[in-house]
Design an enzyme around this catalytic site. Structure first.
Site, short mmCIF file in Angstrom:
data_model
loop_
_atom_site.label_atom_id
_atom_site.label_comp_id
_atom_site.label_asym_id
_atom_site.label_seq_id
_atom_site.Cartn_x
_atom_site.Cartn_y
_atom_site.Cartn_z
N CYS A 82 38.69 40.65 38.82
CA CYS A 82 37.91 40.68 40.06
C CYS A 82 36.91 41.84 40.05
O CYS A 82 35.95 41.80 39.27
CB CYS A 82 38.83 40.68 41.27
SG CYS A 82 37.98 40.07 42.73
N HIS A 174 43.13 37.02 40.86
CA HIS A 174 44.10 38.14 40.86
C HIS A 174 45.46 37.72 40.30
O HIS A 174 46.39 37.50 41.06
CB HIS A 174 44.29 38.64 42.29
CG HIS A 174 43.15 39.46 42.78
ND1 HIS A 174 43.12 40.83 42.69
CD2 HIS A 174 41.98 39.09 43.35
CE1 HIS A 174 41.99 41.29 43.18
NE2 HIS A 174 41.28 40.26 43.60
N GLU A 176 47.73 39.44 39.16
CA GLU A 176 48.78 40.43 39.43
C GLU A 176 49.45 40.19 40.78
O GLU A 176 50.45 40.83 41.09
CB GLU A 176 48.19 41.86 39.37
CG GLU A 176 47.30 42.27 40.53
CD GLU A 176 45.89 41.66 40.49
OE1 GLU A 176 45.64 40.75 39.67
OE2 GLU A 176 45.07 42.06 41.32
N1 GLN Z 1 34.24 41.95 46.37
C1 GLN Z 1 34.70 43.02 45.57
C2 GLN Z 1 33.55 43.71 44.85
O1 GLN Z 1 32.50 43.20 44.73
C3 GLN Z 1 35.74 42.58 44.57
C4 GLN Z 1 36.93 42.03 45.30
C5 GLN Z 1 38.21 42.17 44.58
O2 GLN Z 1 38.35 42.89 43.59
N2 GLN Z 1 39.21 41.50 45.11
O3 GLN Z 1 33.74 44.79 44.40
#
Ligand code: GLN
Length: 213
Positions: A82, A174, A176
């Protein structure tokens, strides 16, 4: 048996504890990384989800950005989830000034799945896996472009959501947070492969003249 993988989890911001627990369930030894010297001796590094602009600032503040680039150059395995996938990307669309490691040849668009639905789960088919992986998306980035040396491992809605080159893995969801540790198992395997690549071929036998008489 060889030593278990030694895996670092970047622990400056975001959900690093959940990664730590998942990696430990997979038999890895885990080290939290907050300073460049914490990278020493690691086989791989996870950059967790969180807020990518905050992670970028902290990487710079602690000189971890250059240290992680050197770690990757030396063959250390990387995995960004992410916000971590944003951190490793070559390009962040619409945010040309946001610092990034630029280690994986992908372009990403931040928060591209998140405007209407804050988070959602989908079943993903993953290359080489026998059953679907239930993936949780939380304000996930969209991977908008994938370079030639990058393999697509899973697709959602016509877009890659898990990609990798030889060194770096990126997932926009995610793993995890779902209790299914298969991505962590796969990353631990990548860490062990990185370790044996870095060890190189076995050293030549010592030449005769080097022996003590
Ligand atoms: N929206 C976040 C970003 O751009 C990432 C979101 C996340 O890691 N769950 O940093």
């Amino acid at each position: 048996m060889s030593e278990p993988a030694l895996v670092g989890v970047l622990a400056v911001q975001g959900d690093f504890r959940e990664h730590r627990q998942a990696l430990e369930r997979c038999g890895a030894r885990v080290a939290e990384v907050r300073r460049p010297e914490h990278l020493r001796g690691l086989d791989g590094l996870v950059i967790p989800g969180g807020e990518s602009s905050t992670i970028a600032k902290l990487l710079r503040a602690y000189a971890l950005d250059e240290a992680i680039r050197r770690f990757a150059d030396a063959g250390g395995a990387l995995w960004g989830t992410c916000a971590g996938a944003i951190a490793v990307a070559r390009e962040i669309e619409g945010h040309p000034d946001q610092p990034r490691l630029g280690l994986l040849d992908i372009a990403v668009a931040r928060n591209a799945y998140g405007r209407q639905v804050a988070s959602f789960e989908v079943d993903l088919a993953v290359t080489g896996w026998h059953s679907a992986f239930r993936a949780l998306f939380i304000r996930a980035p969209r991977i908008t472009c994938v370079g030639e040396g990058v393999s697509v491992l899973a697709v959602y809605d016509g877009r890659p959501v898990a990609v990798a080159d030889a060194n770096t893995l990126a997932t926009v969801f995610h793993p995890e947070l779902t209790g299914d540790d298969r991505w962590h198992e796969a990353f631990v395997r990548r860490c062990l492969q990185a370790r044996s690549r870095r060890a190189g071929p076995l050293p030549e036998a010592a030449p005769n003249e080097a022996r003590s008489s």
